[in-house]
Structures are given as C-alpha cells and as structure tokens.
Design an enzyme around this catalytic site. Structure first.
Site, PDB file in Angstrom:
ATOM      1  CG  HIS A 249      -2.138  -1.112   1.701  1.00  0.00           C
ATOM      2  ND1 HIS A 249      -3.167  -0.797   0.914  1.00  0.00           N
ATOM      3  CD2 HIS A 249      -0.946  -2.753   2.114  1.00  0.00           C
ATOM      4  CE1 HIS A 249      -3.573  -2.401   1.135  1.00  0.00           C
ATOM      5  NE2 HIS A 249      -3.018  -2.980   2.224  1.00  0.00           N
TER       6      HIS A 249
HETATM    7  C1  BDR Z   1      -2.908   0.609   5.247  1.00  0.00           C
HETATM    8  O1  BDR Z   1      -2.424  -0.063   6.596  1.00  0.00           O
HETATM    9  C2  BDR Z   1      -1.742   0.191   7.680  1.00  0.00           C
HETATM   10  O2  BDR Z   1      -1.810  -0.709   7.879  1.00  0.00           O
HETATM   11  C3  BDR Z   1      -0.664   0.652   6.102  1.00  0.00           C
HETATM   12  O3  BDR Z   1       0.696   0.794   6.879  1.00  0.00           O
HETATM   13  C4  BDR Z   1      -1.004   1.213   5.097  1.00  0.00           C
HETATM   14  O4  BDR Z   1      -1.484   1.878   4.959  1.00  0.00           O
HETATM   15  C5  BDR Z   1      -3.701  -0.172   4.527  1.00  0.00           C
HETATM   16  O5  BDR Z   1      -5.017   0.083   4.599  1.00  0.00           O
END
Ligand code: BDR
Ligand code: CA
Length: 332
Positions: A249
């Site tokens: 992500h």
């Molecule tokens: C986001 O949530 C966190 O767990 C990750 O670091 C990312 O920024 C994904 O939904």
C-alpha cells in the site's frame, strides 16, 4: 529533473518501512524529513521504527519528528495482527543512534513548507491526524506545499477494516474529513492524490520479489530488517486474507506521488463518513458525477481529490524490487 524535497508522514508499520526505503532509494526524492503518527502502533513506537529504518538505510541524518498520539475525537486502538506488536513484524532492529527532532510533526511539516514554498511534497501513509493538525496551524498549506499524496480510502470498492472503510481513514475519519474540506476547490495539480485500496491491492509483493530484494546482502542489518518485517506481513496475508504475497500500500503511494504516470487519476469530490456503525471511515467519491445534480441533497460541487483508480502494477513492482535491491546492495 532535480529531486523534490519530500516529507513522509508515517505510522511505521511494515509497508511504511518499505515506503521509507523506496523513498530513500528513489532519485526523484530528496528526503528532508519524516513525521510519525499513531496508527498501526503507538506514535512512540512509530518514531522509534522510523529512526531505525532510516538508520539501516544509511539516512540517520533525516529529521524525524513525532506527531499525534491519538486520533481527533476518539481513542487509538492498535491492531498488532497485521504488522506485529512493535510494527516491524519479526524484525528487531537495534535502536537508532539518532534521536527524534525537538520539533513536533506539525512544526516540521509547516516549517518546511514555509521555508521552501511551492516545493515540498508531503506523502502521508498513516491516519491523517498530523496533516489535519498542520492544516489547522497553517490553512495556506495547500498553496505552500509542492504536492500532497496519501495512502488511504477505498473508492470504487469496499474496505479492509470494515466492508466500507480502509484502515488509515477508519482510524481517524474526522482528520480525513478536515483534510478533504480544506483542499476543496484547489487547482487540480494541488488536489491530494489518493492512493487507495482500488490500486494498492494490485501491488502484491511475493516471496521471489523479497528474495530478489534481500539477495545482495541477506545478513546485513538492512537485509535482515526487510526479511523479518516483510515475511511476517506475508504470513498475515496468507493466513487472514488468503493471498500469496503482501500488498505494498504505502510504497505505491510514494511511487505514484513521485511519478503520476504510474496511475490513472480521476478528479472528483470525496466525503468521509465520520460515524455510522458500519460506514464510519467510508470514503464516498462522486465517481458517477452527480456534481451539478439538480437534487437538493447538499453535495458540494467542488473537487477536492484526485483518486487513483488504475495502476501500472507490474511496472511499479519491477521498479520497487530494482530500487530497494540496489539500496540493500549499497548498504552491504
Ligand atoms: C494501510 O493501513 C496500514 O496497515 C498500512 O500501513 C497502510 O498504510 C492500508 O490500509
Ligand atoms: Ca501505513
């Protein structure tokens, strides 16, 4: 093109750590600071992890400023199942020699934007609490920044924490709402680039990618950090999501922020559900184009975001592996 002065606002977590490494490894980026925020873990742990990751990457000189310990108007509940108790999976890097800045996250963000008006790129990969507080402090921030991108939201699909909400927005929906409100009506180039689950779930790092990244120096401090953190994150995806690989992500948000050509961006208006038993944190985007609708529903017409709906995922993954692998090699 000269590298852009860039600040990462992170809740360092595994993919935030990989995002920091991608930024360090990218010639388009001059990393001038990192700010921590609670999210995956506490803010103190996020600060510690950020310092440790930057030190392992050879950038212990980067200013790291601590930010918000809790979301606006609600409590913070860490969720260690995804990133581990301390946020970096089973990696346990030694504490960094560098100390956190004496400035707060808000002061670092606002101060840097004022020092270099129109230049600084801000990329948020955690809840938007620090960004909302920075906008309260300096309402002209949208004009002072050179750009703003965030990892957050789920626009033409469902969420990952609830069926409606993505984690970063769900943790602090009030902050997200404030941020989108301030950017409302800004010029297209200044609108936040939203890198949400629509695209980040297509950026999947698999075991061969991890082996390729760590290959040049698996036993170096950086190699061990990446392996210990990412393998834990992959185990979570295998066990809970049923995916053979982990989703990048936060690195994808950095990649798109520094090279928009990787994404298909749609200019639109986004509103955030700030309550609702099952809809809190939902990002409602006007993708069908009701702006200008004659119905008296109160939906404002101004755009406030550029939402990524398409991504060159393979190209990104190749770039990610190549760049982070080179960094591991350089740190061997
Ligand atoms: C986001 O949530 C966190 O767990 C990750 O670091 C990312 O920024 C994904 O939904
Ligand atoms: Ca994150």
């Amino acid at each position: 093109m000269a590298p852009r002065p860039t600040i990462l606002d992170v809740d360092t977590g595994v993919d935030d750590a990989l995002a920091l490494l991608y930024a360090v490894a990218s010639p388009e980026v001059e990393l001038i600071g990192a700010t921590s925020v609670m999210g995956n873990i506490t803010v103190e742990q996020a600060t510690e992890n950020t310092l440790a990751v930057l030190e392992a990457a050879g950038r212990g000189d980067v200013e790291v400023a601590q930010g918000a310990a809790r979301p606006l108007g609600r409590d913070h509940v860490p969720f260690p199942v995804v990133h581990g108790e301390r946020g970096l999976g089973r990696a346990a890097p030694p504490p960094a020699a560098a100390k956190p800045s004496t400035r707060s996250a808000v002061d670092l963000i606002v101060g840097s934007a004022r020092e270099r008006p129109g230049e600084v790129l801000l990329i948020a990969t955690g809840p938007l609490t620090n960004v909302a507080l920075a906008l309260r402090e300096e309402p002209h921030l949208p004009d002072l920044l050179g750009g703003f991108a965030l990892m957050g939201g789920a626009f033409a699909r469902g969420g990952n924490v609830t069926p409606a909400a993505e984690a970063n927005i769900w943790i602090d929906p009030l902050a997200a709402e404030e941020v989108f409100t301030v950017f409302s009506g800004a010029d297209d180039a200044r609108l936040p680039i939203c890198v949400g689950l629509d695209v980040t779930e297509r950026a999947v790092m698999r075991r061969p990618d991890l082996d390729a990244v760590c290959g040049p120096a698996p036993d170096s401090p950086l190699g061990r950090l990446i392996e210990g953190a990412t393998s834990f994150y992959m185990d979570f995806y295998a066990a809970v999501v049923g995916e053979d690989g982990c989703r990048l992500h936060d690195p994808l948000a950095v990649a798109i922020a520094i090279d928009e050509s990787l994404a298909g961006l749609v200019t639109t208006r986004v509103e955030v559900e700030t309550d609702g038993r099952w809809t809190m944190g939902e990002t409602v985007a006007d993708l069908a184009g009701v702006r200008g609708s004659p119905w008296p529903v109160g939906w404002e017409p101004e755009a406030n975001a550029r939402v990524a709906l398409e991504v060159a995922a393979e190209e990104f993954m190749e770039r990610f592996v190549e760049r982070v692998r080179s960094l591991v090699e350089a740190r061997a």
